[in-house]
Design an enzyme around this catalytic site. Sequence first.
Site, mmCIF file in Angstrom:
data_model
loop_
_atom_site.group_PDB
_atom_site.id
_atom_site.type_symbol
_atom_site.label_atom_id
_atom_site.label_comp_id
_atom_site.label_asym_id
_atom_site.label_seq_id
_atom_site.Cartn_x
_atom_site.Cartn_y
_atom_site.Cartn_z
ATOM 1 N N ASN A 1 0.815 -1.180 -0.086
ATOM 2 C CA ASN A 1 0.034 0.056 0.120
ATOM 3 C C ASN A 1 0.851 1.327 0.101
ATOM 4 O O ASN A 1 1.515 1.739 0.920
ATOM 5 C CB ASN A 1 -0.884 -0.228 1.072
ATOM 6 N N TRP A 2 1.034 2.031 -1.192
ATOM 7 C CA TRP A 2 1.989 3.000 -1.428
ATOM 8 C C TRP A 2 1.424 4.314 -0.708
ATOM 9 O O TRP A 2 1.957 5.149 -0.636
ATOM 10 C CB TRP A 2 2.227 3.233 -2.650
ATOM 11 N N LYS A 3 0.041 4.273 -0.463
ATOM 12 C CA LYS A 3 -0.667 5.634 0.366
ATOM 13 C C LYS A 3 -0.252 6.731 -0.750
ATOM 14 O O LYS A 3 -0.501 6.692 -2.067
ATOM 15 C CB LYS A 3 0.039 5.608 1.685
ATOM 16 N N HIS B 1 -9.583 1.049 5.190
ATOM 17 C CA HIS B 1 -8.318 1.239 5.836
ATOM 18 C C HIS B 1 -8.771 2.569 6.928
ATOM 19 O O HIS B 1 -9.216 3.218 6.960
ATOM 20 C CB HIS B 1 -7.253 1.746 4.827
ATOM 21 N N GLU C 1 -6.891 4.922 7.892
ATOM 22 C CA GLU C 1 -6.716 6.166 7.561
ATOM 23 C C GLU C 1 -8.021 6.623 6.919
ATOM 24 O O GLU C 1 -8.228 7.941 7.074
ATOM 25 C CB GLU C 1 -5.220 6.143 6.572
ATOM 26 N N GLU D 1 -5.228 -4.761 10.557
ATOM 27 C CA GLU D 1 -4.208 -3.905 11.131
ATOM 28 C C GLU D 1 -4.655 -3.037 12.304
ATOM 29 O O GLU D 1 -5.174 -2.209 12.259
ATOM 30 C CB GLU D 1 -4.510 -2.572 9.855
ATOM 31 N N GLY E 1 2.400 2.447 10.611
ATOM 32 C CA GLY E 1 3.542 3.563 10.246
ATOM 33 C C GLY E 1 3.944 4.052 11.587
ATOM 34 O O GLY E 1 4.863 4.982 11.366
ATOM 35 N N SER F 1 3.264 -2.032 10.454
ATOM 36 C CA SER F 1 4.965 -1.917 10.258
ATOM 37 C C SER F 1 5.492 -3.348 10.116
ATOM 38 O O SER F 1 6.542 -3.940 10.682
ATOM 39 C CB SER F 1 5.341 -1.439 11.734
ATOM 40 N N GLY G 1 3.141 -1.240 4.350
ATOM 41 C CA GLY G 1 3.011 0.182 4.129
ATOM 42 C C GLY G 1 4.436 0.691 3.731
ATOM 43 O O GLY G 1 4.786 0.486 2.503
ATOM 44 N N GLY G 2 5.312 1.219 4.477
ATOM 45 C CA GLY G 2 6.440 1.932 4.176
ATOM 46 C C GLY G 2 7.567 0.944 3.288
ATOM 47 O O GLY G 2 8.250 1.421 2.637
#
Length: 263
Positions: free
Chosen positions: A13-15, A106, A108, A178, A184, A222, A243-244
């Site tokens: 997930n590049w967001k 999600h 967010e 999640e 993150g 994470s 994610g990251g």
Amino acid sequence: MSSSTITPWVVGNWKLNPMRADALQLIEEFKALLQQQSISPEHCHIGVAPTAIALTEVKAQLDDANRKIYTVAQDVSRIAGTGAYTGEVSAELLKDSQIEFVLIGHSERRELFGDNVEILKAKLQNALSAGLTVIYCIGESLEQREQGAAEQVVLQQICDIAAVVKAEQWQNIVVAYEPIWAIGTGKTASPADVQAMHAKIREGLKQITAFGADMAILYGGSVKAENAVELAACPDINGALVGGASLNAESFYQIAKAFAQSK
């Protein structure tokens, strides 16, 4: 099919990342790693969720890989079809662009953009009706976990959508657990804690749908190359929503490799 025989999923997930040139380079680097040592699609499904503006270009670039890599939308409109809805992207438009997968729910989106239960149900219903496969995100906050309500919250989030999912549509849903406090932040729940929650989610799904034993349940929070092997060894963790670490080709490759080798 038992949870240990479910083909795992690893989805990046590049967001709201990265810029176009960096995205194209990232894909080329990942494709090169797969060229050097391929990961069999039978051992691990792989997907990438870029920004909406990049979906079709990323898909075209991924289509040149030496194995199938799915392009995943990060969100979808609660409005179906087409019409006078400025800024929206409907499930039908995604399908028309050959985007077959979408993230919904999600944290967010829930916390920053007001995606409440009714909005999520509309998005889910539209996506499934259009023939998309949905990666549905659930998870508790740190406060809810500390209050001992984590399992109740997570299972309720699944029950919330049951009314709009037809019996046969459950096979087109992947669940992603999640914990909000681990997204993150660099914090991650222990593999034992994640496995315990995934087992509870599995129990809940089996009570709701005949497909419950066969549904992939991914972990996100994470996830990194450093903890992927240990997470992948857990029987009810059927992959990762990354994610990251998905913004680094080598890290993302190592996570996919870990899950591919675990099953």
